[in-house]
Design an enzyme around this catalytic site. Sequence first.
Site, PDB file in Angstrom:
ATOM      1  N   TYR A 104      43.284  90.362  53.614  1.00 44.12           N
ATOM      2  CA  TYR A 104      43.809  90.942  52.202  1.00 44.12           C
ATOM      3  C   TYR A 104      43.140  91.836  51.314  1.00 44.12           C
ATOM      4  O   TYR A 104      42.145  92.275  51.993  1.00 44.12           O
ATOM      5  CB  TYR A 104      44.126  89.423  51.383  1.00 44.12           C
ATOM      6  CG  TYR A 104      44.992  88.446  52.172  1.00 44.12           C
ATOM      7  CD1 TYR A 104      46.333  89.163  52.239  1.00 44.12           C
ATOM      8  CD2 TYR A 104      44.702  87.453  52.839  1.00 44.12           C
ATOM      9  CE1 TYR A 104      47.172  88.140  53.263  1.00 44.12           C
ATOM     10  CE2 TYR A 104      45.507  86.622  53.543  1.00 44.12           C
ATOM     11  CZ  TYR A 104      46.660  87.036  53.736  1.00 44.12           C
ATOM     12  OH  TYR A 104      47.630  86.137  54.577  1.00 44.12           O
ATOM     13  N   HIS A 151      39.377  85.233  47.025  1.00 45.80           N
ATOM     14  CA  HIS A 151      39.647  85.544  48.447  1.00 45.80           C
ATOM     15  C   HIS A 151      39.341  86.875  48.936  1.00 45.80           C
ATOM     16  O   HIS A 151      39.988  87.933  48.601  1.00 45.80           O
ATOM     17  CB  HIS A 151      41.355  85.410  48.458  1.00 45.80           C
ATOM     18  CG  HIS A 151      41.866  85.098  49.902  1.00 45.80           C
ATOM     19  ND1 HIS A 151      41.052  85.131  50.915  1.00 45.80           N
ATOM     20  CD2 HIS A 151      42.983  84.502  50.422  1.00 45.80           C
ATOM     21  CE1 HIS A 151      41.785  84.703  51.997  1.00 45.80           C
ATOM     22  NE2 HIS A 151      43.011  84.517  51.624  1.00 45.80           N
ATOM     23  N   HIS A 198      40.597  87.403  55.498  1.00 44.10           N
ATOM     24  CA  HIS A 198      41.932  87.133  56.059  1.00 44.10           C
ATOM     25  C   HIS A 198      42.809  88.820  55.992  1.00 44.10           C
ATOM     26  O   HIS A 198      43.956  88.484  56.135  1.00 44.10           O
ATOM     27  CB  HIS A 198      42.635  86.043  55.798  1.00 44.10           C
ATOM     28  CG  HIS A 198      41.983  84.818  55.689  1.00 44.10           C
ATOM     29  ND1 HIS A 198      42.340  83.733  55.548  1.00 44.10           N
ATOM     30  CD2 HIS A 198      40.691  84.639  56.696  1.00 44.10           C
ATOM     31  CE1 HIS A 198      41.616  82.597  55.822  1.00 44.10           C
ATOM     32  NE2 HIS A 198      40.428  83.286  56.588  1.00 44.10           N
TER      33      HIS A 198
HETATM   34  C1  FNR Z   1      46.162  78.783  55.224  1.00 45.60           C
HETATM   35  N1  FNR Z   1      44.801  79.369  55.225  1.00 45.60           N
HETATM   36  C2  FNR Z   1      44.774  79.928  53.847  1.00 45.60           C
HETATM   37  N2  FNR Z   1      43.297  80.379  53.681  1.00 45.60           N
HETATM   38  C3  FNR Z   1      43.167  80.842  52.371  1.00 45.60           C
HETATM   39  O1  FNR Z   1      41.906  81.512  52.426  1.00 45.60           O
HETATM   40  N3  FNR Z   1      44.142  81.151  51.647  1.00 45.60           N
HETATM   41  C4  FNR Z   1      45.403  80.540  51.945  1.00 45.60           C
HETATM   42  O2  FNR Z   1      46.184  80.507  50.917  1.00 45.60           O
HETATM   43  C5  FNR Z   1      45.825  80.239  53.219  1.00 45.60           C
HETATM   44  N4  FNR Z   1      47.093  79.382  53.388  1.00 45.60           N
HETATM   45  C6  FNR Z   1      47.066  78.848  54.768  1.00 45.60           C
HETATM   46  C7  FNR Z   1      48.262  78.304  54.913  1.00 45.60           C
HETATM   47  C8  FNR Z   1      48.564  77.151  55.665  1.00 45.60           C
HETATM   48  C9  FNR Z   1      49.846  76.483  55.884  1.00 45.60           C
HETATM   49  C10 FNR Z   1      47.430  76.990  56.847  1.00 45.60           C
HETATM   50  C11 FNR Z   1      47.654  76.122  57.927  1.00 45.60           C
HETATM   51  C12 FNR Z   1      46.314  77.705  56.569  1.00 45.60           C
HETATM   52  C13 FNR Z   1      43.815  79.159  56.086  1.00 45.60           C
HETATM   53  C14 FNR Z   1      43.068  77.695  56.007  1.00 45.60           C
HETATM   54  O3  FNR Z   1      42.725  77.681  54.827  1.00 45.60           O
HETATM   55  C15 FNR Z   1      41.930  77.501  56.987  1.00 45.60           C
HETATM   56  O4  FNR Z   1      41.123  78.415  56.815  1.00 45.60           O
HETATM   57  C16 FNR Z   1      42.452  77.662  58.201  1.00 45.60           C
HETATM   58  O5  FNR Z   1      43.721  76.856  58.487  1.00 45.60           O
HETATM   59  C17 FNR Z   1      41.375  76.770  59.472  1.00 45.60           C
HETATM   60  O6  FNR Z   1      41.281  75.516  58.981  1.00 45.60           O
HETATM   61  P1  FNR Z   1      41.871  74.345  59.800  1.00 45.60           P
HETATM   62  O7  FNR Z   1      43.634  74.454  59.636  1.00 45.60           O
HETATM   63  O8  FNR Z   1      41.775  74.525  61.246  1.00 45.60           O
HETATM   64  O9  FNR Z   1      41.262  73.177  59.022  1.00 45.60           O
END
Ligand code: FNR
Length: 348
Positions: free
Chosen positions: A175, A170, A173
């Site tokens: 981090y 990761h 975002h």
């Molecule tokens: C996330 N996202 C996310 N991304 C990531 O890299 N690690 C994570 O643990 C998480 N956790 C997470 C929890 C929840 C409840 C959501 C809704 C989203 C981001 C996710 O993987 C994704 O990149 C975004 O939500 C955009 O995609 P969608 O939701 O539009 O399909």
Amino acid sequence: MLYTPIQFRNVTLKNRWVMSPMCMYSSENGMPNDFHLVHYGSRAQGGTGLIILEATGVEPRGRITNKCLGIWNDEQANQLKKIVDFVHQNSESKIGIQIAHAGRKGSTWNNIQISEEEGWETIAPSAIPFNTTERIPHVLSIEEIKEQVQNFKEAARRSVEAGFDVVEIHGAHGYLIHQFLSPLSNVRTDEYGGSFENRIRFLLEVVDAVNSELNDNIALFVRISATEYAENGWDIEESVELSKILKTQGVDLVDVSSGGNIHGAKISVFDGYQVPFSAQIKNEANVKTGAVGLITDVAQAEDILAKEEADLIFVAREILRNPYIAVQGSFKLKEECFFPHQYTRAKK
Ligand code: FNR
């Protein structure tokens, strides 16, 4: 296309649907439990090509909240193995894990920082909090940076032991890894800060350390934020340059997301809003990419693949609503997809 297999090392995905990593805030002491088995198991029942487990802390301070998953001890890895085994024994899905360190964005609940007593002292490349209302993070010494690289390496070793097919680092975002990449959160004056080469050093060391634990049967993905939507911040040009280097270091796919490091950054969000970043990285860095962000529909996903804007389609919120997105898409397109043999009478 969505149902055309694709191979990374010896790992063949049956289709291009990926369950994007999503924190579920449902574990105690970093341990997976029955919730996780059912949650991930049902996406396997749904025919998903690859399931990637939520951000999983490489050390206790690496969690976002104290309910996040962890892989800093063998007990956690043994429990994770049960999910991996279930998926392998009951479906054709492959399963990966996202290994993560939250850095300055740790010790929170509902996106709000909790006290050091209830949570922990956060760490970062520089003494800059994510939000000005938050505590100043502890600045990592060079020795402590090396310890973090080692934490990622051990998490990778445990991921191999647990039987995962993919490890995703990761780096997105906001981090810890992203905090190093960005000149706005990393103002170090040593070899880990300043120039592009110095800011990417931590990630490249993590990639090397993780890769040294992997083998031909377990592929390596890296998630990045292609831009942080901020003046003088990490941007798409740096992402392209980084992706070229990641490819030469054995990374099999760049999972292209965006944002998360700059509090209050303005992001224009629309269907497939991050796909152009994936397309640019795929074309200019000549690396396989995953597209993510408001991809909710079969035709949309097919279109992205047809235009060669990505190799994999990551779906997050839509697959929470519909664990059977892969199976249903195959019915629509009249393509073959795994469907549990117990459910044969429901097959169209
Ligand atoms: C996330 N996202 C996310 N991304 C990531 O890299 N690690 C994570 O643990 C998480 N956790 C997470 C929890 C929840 C409840 C959501 C809704 C989203 C981001 C996710 O993987 C994704 O990149 C975004 O939500 C955009 O995609 P969608 O939701 O539009 O399909």
